[in-house]
Design a protein around this motif. Structure first.
Motif, short mmCIF file in Angstrom:
data_model
loop_
_atom_site.label_atom_id
_atom_site.label_comp_id
_atom_site.label_asym_id
_atom_site.label_seq_id
_atom_site.Cartn_x
_atom_site.Cartn_y
_atom_site.Cartn_z
N SER A 1 10.89 -6.03 -9.74
CA SER A 1 11.27 -4.77 -10.37
C SER A 1 10.92 -4.83 -11.85
N PRO A 2 10.11 -3.90 -12.36
CA PRO A 2 9.76 -3.93 -13.79
C PRO A 2 10.99 -3.82 -14.69
N GLU A 3 12.03 -3.13 -14.22
CA GLU A 3 13.24 -2.99 -15.03
C GLU A 3 13.94 -4.33 -15.25
N LYS A 4 13.69 -5.28 -14.34
CA LYS A 4 14.35 -6.57 -14.44
C LYS A 4 13.42 -7.68 -14.92
N PHE B 1 10.05 -6.39 -20.28
CA PHE B 1 10.83 -5.87 -21.39
C PHE B 1 9.94 -5.75 -22.63
#
Length: 592
Positions: A226-229, A232
């Motif tokens: 997941s790019p959100e995890k 950054f």
């Protein structure tokens, strides 16, 4: 039966000795030696894939790219990248753009990164495909554009055996990349891909993944990250004490000039607010041309060899220069005794070539937001501003003269003013490298148009690929390619890419039958003109033969009509303008 090793303490679980498959153990299982969780175990000899897995490493790479928001992959297919190409074919989120040359693909990826601040992705085969990527990737590396290149490679089992088209890709790319690795095992693919993307965004810069074709075809059932995890990207905030010191120094100086670079490209409103508060002229680097409307009261245009006299005058007159988002490597343009405040996201760029009184590490918009409330309102230096106004007025008279110069052969300055008459306020203009670059940057007054160039490596051939990328990213905007016959001739085959993909770009070729900028350099250094002339094909006929629009202009009175037709056409259009081969633009030193 297999063996699984704890990656923490290296204790081995032997399925035969234990009498139970490792996969059947409960998720709560822990290493009996160190207590590490079940997820810390790896199969000896590689990852054991679940039965019935249908997806390949190539499939998972594409799925991960989709998760990272990639929309285009530019390049050329071949034996060493076919699994990845086929996975892209089956994607409903990523569009493959076939180019005629890998250099075009790399330039397109670089331009995409410059224009959108997103990741540009290109792909090549092994051997010559990789070597053809280098110039475009160097453009991305030196201009700090986020790019990921997939370098197709011979099967991993043949590496090091002098196989057909095998080259040492890691050694080839390593000197100028932020990350360069080979996916040598299936279970490395998603981890290395994620690391490559992280590094491409970090500086930003270029990452390269070498992808042996047999590894791409192996089965892989891992879930993508997941790019959100995992991904950054944060802006760098300045130190409060540095901002305070800068404010005190600026408040103590009467004549301040702002010098805005590429790092300030998203800070137009803040720059204008600071300029108005300090009554400070704003000069820009060539890359930042257009960030500030050049009709603004305090705008003095581009500084340097392809810039304006009034920009140089503003710098010369200053007590203090505030450099915002530029390395400003030309120390000889800094007057003796002038104070310098410099901000950049890269601390190595601050004070690189001259002494700096205050250096601020941080993103331009965060620095300007923090600094503005601390600055005192200044009174205008009327005498200085009136002098700048006179110089700008003289410049406008020069542009007006060229806009009405109907001499034959055509004055290059006339071509620039004709483009200006027909360019939309929000047009994207991609400019190549050559004598026409000087004409454009000195003579085109930006009023909202965005300009893009190959700045630091200054490579001919950039403008056409950049225009293709721009039209893909901004299909509703007018895209103008300003190029010379030298630069266009290098990658002109990819005009067919514009036609095939339905990209209505507008290409203006300054046709003088020679590398005029090199001629100018030869004369400057007391060499005779030599090796710079060439016969050109009929570029307009070439454009028509590909299915695009083509216009050849030898009489300046015909140029406006041709531009109007080209700019109103939905097809890719080319205007071949025969310009004066002896009329060159002046140059001195350059700032990027």
């Amino acid at each position: 039966m297999g063996k699984y090793r704890c990656s923490v303490c290296n204790w081995t679980y032997d399925e035969e000795a234990e009498g139970q498959d490792f996969d059947s153990l409960p998720d709560s299982y822990t290493c009996p030696v160190c207590g590490a969780p079940k997820s810390a175990f790896v199969q000896e000899g590689g990852v054991k894939e679940e039965k019935g897995v249908e997806t390949t490493v190539a499939d998972k790479i594409v799925e991960q790219l989709e998760a990272f928001g990639v929309r285009y992959v530019y390049g050329i297919p071949g034996d060493s990248n076919l699994p990845l190409i086929d996975a892209i074919r089956r994607s409903d989120k990523i569009r493959f753009i076939l180019t005629r040359h890998e250099e075009t693909a790399a330039f397109m990826a670089s331009a995409h990164g410059k224009m959108t601040s997103e990741l540009g992705v290109c792909i090549s085969i092994a051997g010559p495909g990789c070597t053809n990527l280098i110039t475009g990737l160097m453009d991305a590396a030196t201009d700090r554009s986020s790019v990921l290149a997939f370098a197709g490679q011979v099967p991993e089992v043949y590496l090091g055996s002098e196989a057909f088209q095998e080259i040492d890709q890691i050694e080839l790319f390593k000197p100028f990349t932020e990350f360069s690795e080979t996916i040598a095992r299936d279970n490395q693919a998603l981890k290395l891909l994620t690391m490559a993307v992280k590094y491409a965004y970090r500086k930003p810069g270029v990452s390269v993944l070498s992808t042996p074709t047999d590894i791409l075809a192996e089965k892989l059932g891992e879930k993508v990250y997941s790019p959100e995890k995992r991904l950054f990207i944060n802006k760098t905030s300045p130190k409060e004490e540095d901002v305070q010191r800068a404010a005190e120094l600026i408040n103590g100086c009467e004549k301040v000039t702002l010098f805005a670079g590429w790092g300030s490209r998203h800070s137009r409103d803040l720059l204008l607010e600071m300029s108005q508060k300090l009554k400070a002229p704003i000069a820009t680097t060539s890359r930042a041309k257009g960030v500030i409307h050049e009709t603004e009261r305090f705008s003095v245009g581009v500084l340097g060899s392809i810039g304006s006299k009034h920009a140089a005058q503003a710098i010369k007159n200053s007590d203090l220069i505030f450099i915002i988002g530029s390395g400003f490597r030309q120390a000889n343009l800094v007057p003796a005794g002038v104070k310098i405040v410099q901000t950049d996201i890269d601390p190595t760029k601050i004070g690189k070539t001259f002494d700096v009184d205050v250096g601020i590490v941080g993103d331009a918009d965060l620095v300007l937001k923090a600094l503005l409330p601390l600055l005192d309102e200044k009174d205008a230096d009327r005498e200085f501003l009136e002098h700048i106004d006179q110089m700008k007025a003289s410049h406008r008279e020069e542009l007006e003269y060229e806009a009405n110069d109907l001499s034959i052969p055509i004055n290059p300055g006339y071509v620039v003013q004709a483009i200006k008459r027909h360019a939309d306020k929000d047009a994207i203009i991609c400019v190549d490298v050559g004598d026409h670059t000087y004409w454009f940057y000195k003579k085109f007054v930006c009023e909202g148009q965005r300009t893009f160039m190959s700045a630091n490596i200054a490579s001919m051939g950039f403008a056409l690929p950049a225009s293709l990328s721009a039209k893909l990213d901004y299909p509703d905007k007018q895209v103008i390619c300003v190029t010379g016959d030298g630069g266009f001739g290098m990658l002109m085959g990819d005009f067919t890419t514009a036609v095939r993909e339905g990209l209505g770009i507008n290409v203006i070729v300054f046709n003088d039958g020679k590398l005029k900028n090199i001629k100018k350099e030869q004369l400057r250094d007391n060499y005779p003109e030599y090796g710079v002339s060439f016969p050109n094909p009929d570029f307009a006929e070439f454009a028509r033969s590909t299915g695009g629009e083509g216009f050849r202009i030898e009489d300046p009175t015909q140029l406006d009509e041709a531009l109007e037709k080209a700019f109103n056409s939905e097809k890719a259009a080319l205007i071949d303008v025969v310009v004066d081969p002896d009329k060159t633009a002046a140059s001195t030193k350059r700032v990027d």
